[in-house]
Design a protein around this motif. Structure first.
Motif, PDB file in Angstrom:
ATOM      1  N   GLY A  23       6.516  -5.835  20.906  1.00  0.00           N
ATOM      2  CA  GLY A  23       5.534  -5.537  21.933  1.00  0.00           C
ATOM      3  C   GLY A  23       6.073  -5.663  23.337  1.00  0.00           C
ATOM      4  O   GLY A  23       5.711  -4.884  24.229  1.00  0.00           O
ATOM      5  N   GLY A  24       6.935  -6.649  23.570  1.00  0.00           N
ATOM      6  CA  GLY A  24       7.514  -6.792  24.898  1.00  0.00           C
ATOM      7  C   GLY A  24       8.360  -5.605  25.290  1.00  0.00           C
ATOM      8  O   GLY A  24       8.310  -5.143  26.437  1.00  0.00           O
ATOM      9  N   GLN A  25       9.142  -5.078  24.358  1.00  0.00           N
ATOM     10  CA  GLN A  25       9.975  -3.901  24.642  1.00  0.00           C
ATOM     11  C   GLN A  25       9.113  -2.673  24.908  1.00  0.00           C
ATOM     12  O   GLN A  25       9.398  -1.882  25.816  1.00  0.00           O
ATOM     13  CB  GLN A  25      10.916  -3.659  23.463  1.00  0.00           C
ATOM     14  CG  GLN A  25      11.970  -4.731  23.283  1.00  0.00           C
ATOM     15  CD  GLN A  25      12.736  -4.572  21.984  1.00  0.00           C
ATOM     16  OE1 GLN A  25      12.150  -4.321  20.924  1.00  0.00           O
ATOM     17  NE2 GLN A  25      14.058  -4.707  22.058  1.00  0.00           N
ATOM     18  N   ILE A  26       8.062  -2.500  24.117  1.00  0.00           N
ATOM     19  CA  ILE A  26       7.161  -1.359  24.327  1.00  0.00           C
ATOM     20  C   ILE A  26       6.517  -1.441  25.701  1.00  0.00           C
ATOM     21  O   ILE A  26       6.442  -0.457  26.447  1.00  0.00           O
ATOM     22  CB  ILE A  26       6.090  -1.325  23.227  1.00  0.00           C
ATOM     23  CG1 ILE A  26       6.724  -1.070  21.857  1.00  0.00           C
ATOM     24  CG2 ILE A  26       5.048  -0.244  23.527  1.00  0.00           C
ATOM     25  CD1 ILE A  26       5.764  -1.251  20.698  1.00  0.00           C
ATOM     26  N   LEU A  27       6.055  -2.629  26.065  1.00  0.00           N
ATOM     27  CA  LEU A  27       5.371  -2.810  27.349  1.00  0.00           C
ATOM     28  C   LEU A  27       6.299  -2.532  28.513  1.00  0.00           C
ATOM     29  O   LEU A  27       5.940  -1.815  29.462  1.00  0.00           O
ATOM     30  CB  LEU A  27       4.817  -4.233  27.423  1.00  0.00           C
ATOM     31  CG  LEU A  27       4.121  -4.648  28.726  1.00  0.00           C
ATOM     32  CD1 LEU A  27       3.028  -3.674  29.097  1.00  0.00           C
ATOM     33  CD2 LEU A  27       3.559  -6.062  28.597  1.00  0.00           C
ATOM     34  N   LEU A  81       6.037   0.291  31.555  1.00  0.00           N
ATOM     35  CA  LEU A  81       6.049   0.005  32.987  1.00  0.00           C
ATOM     36  C   LEU A  81       7.086   0.864  33.697  1.00  0.00           C
ATOM     37  O   LEU A  81       6.847   1.386  34.794  1.00  0.00           O
ATOM     38  CB  LEU A  81       6.330  -1.481  33.227  1.00  0.00           C
ATOM     39  CG  LEU A  81       5.236  -2.467  32.817  1.00  0.00           C
ATOM     40  CD1 LEU A  81       5.649  -3.892  33.160  1.00  0.00           C
ATOM     41  CD2 LEU A  81       3.905  -2.121  33.477  1.00  0.00           C
ATOM     42  N   ARG A  82       8.234   1.006  33.081  1.00  0.00           N
ATOM     43  CA  ARG A  82       9.285   1.827  33.688  1.00  0.00           C
ATOM     44  C   ARG A  82       8.843   3.282  33.789  1.00  0.00           C
ATOM     45  O   ARG A  82       9.054   3.936  34.818  1.00  0.00           O
ATOM     46  CB  ARG A  82      10.564   1.703  32.878  1.00  0.00           C
ATOM     47  CG  ARG A  82      11.739   2.483  33.470  1.00  0.00           C
ATOM     48  CD  ARG A  82      13.021   2.144  32.749  1.00  0.00           C
ATOM     49  NE  ARG A  82      14.157   2.886  33.286  1.00  0.00           N
ATOM     50  CZ  ARG A  82      15.415   2.710  32.891  1.00  0.00           C
ATOM     51  NH1 ARG A  82      15.688   1.798  31.956  1.00  0.00           N
ATOM     52  NH2 ARG A  82      16.395   3.415  33.433  1.00  0.00           N
ATOM     53  N   ILE A  83       8.227   3.796  32.749  1.00  0.00           N
ATOM     54  CA  ILE A  83       7.748   5.184  32.761  1.00  0.00           C
ATOM     55  C   ILE A  83       6.727   5.394  33.876  1.00  0.00           C
ATOM     56  O   ILE A  83       6.732   6.421  34.565  1.00  0.00           O
ATOM     57  CB  ILE A  83       7.149   5.543  31.393  1.00  0.00           C
ATOM     58  CG1 ILE A  83       8.254   5.660  30.337  1.00  0.00           C
ATOM     59  CG2 ILE A  83       6.347   6.851  31.470  1.00  0.00           C
ATOM     60  CD1 ILE A  83       7.746   5.812  28.931  1.00  0.00           C
ATOM     61  N   HIS A  84       5.856   4.418  34.073  1.00  0.00           N
ATOM     62  CA  HIS A  84       4.801   4.560  35.075  1.00  0.00           C
ATOM     63  C   HIS A  84       5.277   4.262  36.493  1.00  0.00           C
ATOM     64  O   HIS A  84       4.475   4.302  37.432  1.00  0.00           O
ATOM     65  CB  HIS A  84       3.617   3.665  34.720  1.00  0.00           C
ATOM     66  CG  HIS A  84       2.842   4.147  33.532  1.00  0.00           C
ATOM     67  ND1 HIS A  84       2.176   5.345  33.501  1.00  0.00           N
ATOM     68  CD2 HIS A  84       2.650   3.600  32.305  1.00  0.00           C
ATOM     69  CE1 HIS A  84       1.591   5.513  32.330  1.00  0.00           C
ATOM     70  NE2 HIS A  84       1.871   4.469  31.578  1.00  0.00           N
ATOM     71  N   ARG A 138      -3.518  -5.173  19.506  1.00  0.00           N
ATOM     72  CA  ARG A 138      -2.652  -4.510  18.528  1.00  0.00           C
ATOM     73  C   ARG A 138      -1.414  -3.968  19.236  1.00  0.00           C
ATOM     74  O   ARG A 138      -1.516  -3.300  20.279  1.00  0.00           O
ATOM     75  CB  ARG A 138      -3.397  -3.384  17.809  1.00  0.00           C
ATOM     76  CG  ARG A 138      -4.567  -3.869  16.957  1.00  0.00           C
ATOM     77  CD  ARG A 138      -5.295  -2.712  16.302  1.00  0.00           C
ATOM     78  NE  ARG A 138      -4.432  -2.007  15.359  1.00  0.00           N
ATOM     79  CZ  ARG A 138      -4.279  -2.352  14.084  1.00  0.00           C
ATOM     80  NH1 ARG A 138      -4.936  -3.411  13.594  1.00  0.00           N
ATOM     81  NH2 ARG A 138      -3.489  -1.672  13.273  1.00  0.00           N
ATOM     82  N   THR A 139      -0.278  -4.210  18.680  1.00  0.00           N
ATOM     83  CA  THR A 139       0.986  -3.821  19.304  1.00  0.00           C
ATOM     84  C   THR A 139       1.050  -2.326  19.564  1.00  0.00           C
ATOM     85  O   THR A 139       1.505  -1.881  20.632  1.00  0.00           O
ATOM     86  CB  THR A 139       2.163  -4.254  18.403  1.00  0.00           C
ATOM     87  OG1 THR A 139       2.067  -5.655  18.139  1.00  0.00           O
ATOM     88  CG2 THR A 139       3.494  -3.954  19.056  1.00  0.00           C
ATOM     89  N   GLU A 140       0.590  -1.533  18.607  1.00  0.00           N
ATOM     90  CA  GLU A 140       0.734  -0.081  18.734  1.00  0.00           C
ATOM     91  C   GLU A 140      -0.158   0.515  19.821  1.00  0.00           C
ATOM     92  O   GLU A 140       0.008   1.677  20.204  1.00  0.00           O
ATOM     93  CB  GLU A 140       0.447   0.608  17.398  1.00  0.00           C
ATOM     94  CG  GLU A 140      -0.980   0.483  16.902  1.00  0.00           C
ATOM     95  CD  GLU A 140      -1.185  -0.714  16.002  1.00  0.00           C
ATOM     96  OE1 GLU A 140      -2.148  -0.695  15.200  1.00  0.00           O
ATOM     97  OE2 GLU A 140      -0.377  -1.671  16.107  1.00  0.00           O
ATOM     98  N   ARG A 141      -1.091  -0.271  20.360  1.00  0.00           N
ATOM     99  CA  ARG A 141      -1.979   0.248  21.395  1.00  0.00           C
ATOM    100  C   ARG A 141      -1.507  -0.102  22.810  1.00  0.00           C
ATOM    101  O   ARG A 141      -2.192   0.206  23.778  1.00  0.00           O
ATOM    102  CB  ARG A 141      -3.403  -0.264  21.173  1.00  0.00           C
ATOM    103  CG  ARG A 141      -4.038   0.252  19.883  1.00  0.00           C
ATOM    104  CD  ARG A 141      -5.519  -0.054  19.833  1.00  0.00           C
ATOM    105  NE  ARG A 141      -6.263   0.715  20.816  1.00  0.00           N
ATOM    106  CZ  ARG A 141      -7.587   0.574  21.017  1.00  0.00           C
ATOM    107  NH1 ARG A 141      -8.273  -0.325  20.315  1.00  0.00           N
ATOM    108  NH2 ARG A 141      -8.203   1.306  21.931  1.00  0.00           N
ATOM    109  N   ILE A 142      -0.363  -0.757  22.919  1.00  0.00           N
ATOM    110  CA  ILE A 142       0.136  -1.138  24.248  1.00  0.00           C
ATOM    111  C   ILE A 142       0.276   0.067  25.172  1.00  0.00           C
ATOM    112  O   ILE A 142      -0.195   0.024  26.326  1.00  0.00           O
ATOM    113  CB  ILE A 142       1.473  -1.913  24.124  1.00  0.00           C
ATOM    114  CG1 ILE A 142       1.218  -3.299  23.520  1.00  0.00           C
ATOM    115  CG2 ILE A 142       2.153  -2.052  25.481  1.00  0.00           C
ATOM    116  CD1 ILE A 142       2.487  -4.090  23.221  1.00  0.00           C
ATOM    117  N   PRO A 143       0.900   1.186  24.766  1.00  0.00           N
ATOM    118  CA  PRO A 143       1.017   2.316  25.687  1.00  0.00           C
ATOM    119  C   PRO A 143      -0.341   2.820  26.180  1.00  0.00           C
ATOM    120  O   PRO A 143      -0.499   3.164  27.361  1.00  0.00           O
ATOM    121  CB  PRO A 143       1.735   3.378  24.856  1.00  0.00           C
ATOM    122  CG  PRO A 143       2.514   2.594  23.852  1.00  0.00           C
ATOM    123  CD  PRO A 143       1.634   1.440  23.504  1.00  0.00           C
TER     124      PRO A 143
END
Length: 611
Positions: free
Chosen positions: A21-25, A29-32, A150-155
């Motif tokens: 989850g930390g990597q996804i988050l 942030l970088r994308i945004h 839920r991890t998959e909902r982070i984006p």
């Protein structure tokens, strides 16, 4: 277990390898567009901290000393850039410390996202270690508060957070991050960068406003809020020149208009000049752009009355929920400031206005207010503020916290546009130093000067460690009189001659900044200030380290043109009692430069200047 997402759309990016989850988050942030993250590290979000390793050179972590400082820095970043300032804190105590920055972002309409570590979902509702329900805690001070379970909902949540923080009336978003969400893993697509929605005025809106302006004899424009760019400011100034309208800046929104403009009328709100106050009252049309016209700007809803103003009111604001909430406007226009300013280029007066003399008179009154008022004692705050205003570059960024000391740079400095002022409209103490550090990190070539009362400075002086660690050359002017001066003024007004519980013993601030590798010196006389300021600025620029000038004084001037002794005398007269019967106002003590005068208590840091 998280399910793999297999459906892609034209706006999504390909599914990535399994990540925690930390990597996804952090990737989101970088994308945004996040370039800097302000944080106080905590074990509750360790996967996010670890993920910084994958974004070195793209996202800069700024390790702060206390969560309020981190939150203030993120809020200042949001003010400066128009993009959400990002702050990470740990659960419980970290969140409560950071709440002051969230409240500031809410009342100042600043885009910001606060990420908070949270106990695992399996421990919720047990009052686990440091557990808080953040939806309840931040519900009234944020635009949106949520928990990513839920991890998959982070984006999804992060994309929404950026959109909510920047849409309509900008403001803060709070997202809680349970440990199992961050430590869990998933294969998810990275959503694309958010797109900010803009609200534009319609042609009919502009035509009606132009008609109201055509009829007006004494119009006044008041600008404020967030989202201003240099282009938008120039477009609005051109409009004001064409239509011959004086322009005032709303309370603590001094950066929203170039005050070198011939249409500049001054700072509208608490402590405004009597001449400007009368102009606001006497206006037959107010065009308010981007400002809510809050309590401070309207001096307690008196110069512009609620709910029905005496003046005709055109209210331009990006959030329809704000229009008509406090004031019944003659015309409400839903538009953000940049879109509104851009649309003004299409407007031209139907016939030449006949208001030039009024504009010139308003500007002349404003220029007259820049002349330093006389003040007793060896150190004149009026003169000091005027010297700094002349000596600093025109594009310097001035930051303040809260207190009457801030009235001096507000009055004597001519602010020239976006980024030249960072001042919390919420009246929050301890803001100036973190905001100055954030500003200097964002614009390292710009001179950044923090004005701080002695009490205000001590609320976040630990962030000097950030300036040392990251080589941030900010200049700090500390107004040292050893008391909570604004509160003393209220105390003398309401309970004259009974001052108590308002003094404190200060450290040697100049020596303190030297312990952080910086430059520090003390000024006790007006004639010594200019050279000291020059030395401080030169050191900060050369060494990329903080420089501090401590202004030691004990003067009767609580604010430009107002004295504590005058407040006391008026209060005693109202109560028809003598000063002798209730104690004296001041005691004699040795003063700077060998002068002995009466100790009074001018400058303090709590912005409770309602009366």
């Amino acid at each position: 277990m998280a399910q793999r997402r297999t459906v892609l759309t034209s706006t999504s990016t390909p599914a990535s390898a399994r990540r925690n989850g930390g990597q996804i988050l952090m990737q989101q942030l970088r994308i945004h567009g996040a370039r800097r993250v302000f944080l106080v590290p905590g074990e509750s979000y360790l996967p996010c901290i670890d993920a910084f390793n994958e974004h070195q050179g793209a996202i800069e972590p700024i390790v702060c000393r206390q969560e309020s400082g981190a939150a203030y820095m993120a809020e200042a970043y949001g003010k400066l850039t128009g993009e959400p300032g990002i702050c990470f804190v740990t659960r419980g105590p970290g969140a409560t410390n950071a709440s002051i920055g969230v409240h500031t972002a809410f009342q100042d309409s600043t885009p910001m996202i606060l990420f908070i570590g949270q106990v695992g979902n399996g421990f919720c509702e047990r009052e686990a270690f440091q557990e808080i329900d953040y939806r309840r805690m931040f519900g009234q001070m944020a635009k949106w508060v949520a928990q990513i379970d839920r991890t998959e909902r982070i984006p999804e949540y992060v994309a929404r957070a950026f959109s909510v923080a920047t849409s309509g009336r900008p403001g803060p978003v709070v997202l809680a991050l349970p440990e199992d969400t961050l430590w869990g893993s998933a294969e998810v697509v990275d959503l694309p960068r958010y797109t900010r929605a803009h609200s534009h005025p319609g042609g009919a809106d502009l035509a009606r406003m132009a008609a109201l302006l055509e009829e007006a004899e004494r119009p006044l424009m008041i600008v404020g809020g967030t989202g201003w760019t240099s282009e938008a400011m120039h477009q609005l100034e051109d409009f004001a020149v064409r239509f011959q309208v004086p322009v005032g800046t709303a309370w603590r929104r001094l950066e929203c208009f170039d005050q070198r403009s011939p249409n500049a009328a001054g700072h509208v709100g608490w402590a405004m000049t009597p001449a400007l106050r009368q102009r606001v009252r006497a206006a037959d049309l107010i065009i308010a752009v981007g400002t809510r016209l809050g309590e401070a700007t309207t001096e307690g809803y008196t110069v512009i009355e609620s709910p029905m103003p005496r003046q005709k009111l055109v209210h331009v604001y990006p959030d329809p929920g704000e229009l008509g909430r406090v004031f019944a406007p003659t015309q409400a226009i839903v538009a953000d400031v940049a879109s509104f300013a851009g649309a003004l280029a299409a407007l031209a007066p139907a016939r030449p206005p006949q208001r030039k003399a009024r504009v010139e008179a308003a500007h002349a009154e404003y220029l007259a207010s820049l002349v330093p008022l006389s003040a007793q004692g060896p150190l004149s705050l009026d003169a000091v503020a005027a010297i700094a205003a002349d000596q600093l570059p025109h594009d310097a960024c001035i930051t303040v916290g809260a207190g009457n000391y801030a009235l001096y740079p507000h009055r004597y400095r001519r602010y020239t546009g976006p980024g030249t002022s960072l001042a919390p409209t919420v009246g929050s103490m301890g803001y100036g130093l973190p905001a100055a550090i954030s500003a200097k990190l964002e614009q390292p070539e710009r001179t950044v000067v923090c004005y701080a009362g002695d009490g205000c400075f001590q609320m976040n002086l630990q962030e000097l460690g950030v300036a040392l660690q990251y080589r941030v050359g900010v200049v700090v002017l500390v107004f040292n009189n050893g008391i909570w001066g604004t509160i003393r003024a209220h105390q003398e007004r309401e309970f004259p001659g009974r001052a108590i519980a308002l003094s404190f013993t200060n450290p040697d601030f100049a020596a303190l900044v030297r312990s952080y590798g910086g430059h520090g010196e003390v000024v006790e006389c007006t004639e010594d200030f200019a050279a000291a300021l020059a030395r401080a600025c030169a050191f900060a620029d050369r060494e990329k380290l903080p420089a501090l000038v401590e202004l030691r004084y004990a003067a009767d001037g609580i604010a430009p043109g107002e004295t504590l002794s005058g407040i006391l005398s008026a209060a005693l007269a109202r109560q028809q009692i003598s000063g002798a019967a209730h104690g004296t106002f001041a005691e004699a003590v040795p003063q700077p430069c060998g002068v002995s005068v009466a100790v009074t208590d001018p400058v303090n840091d709590r912005a409770d200047a309602r009366r």
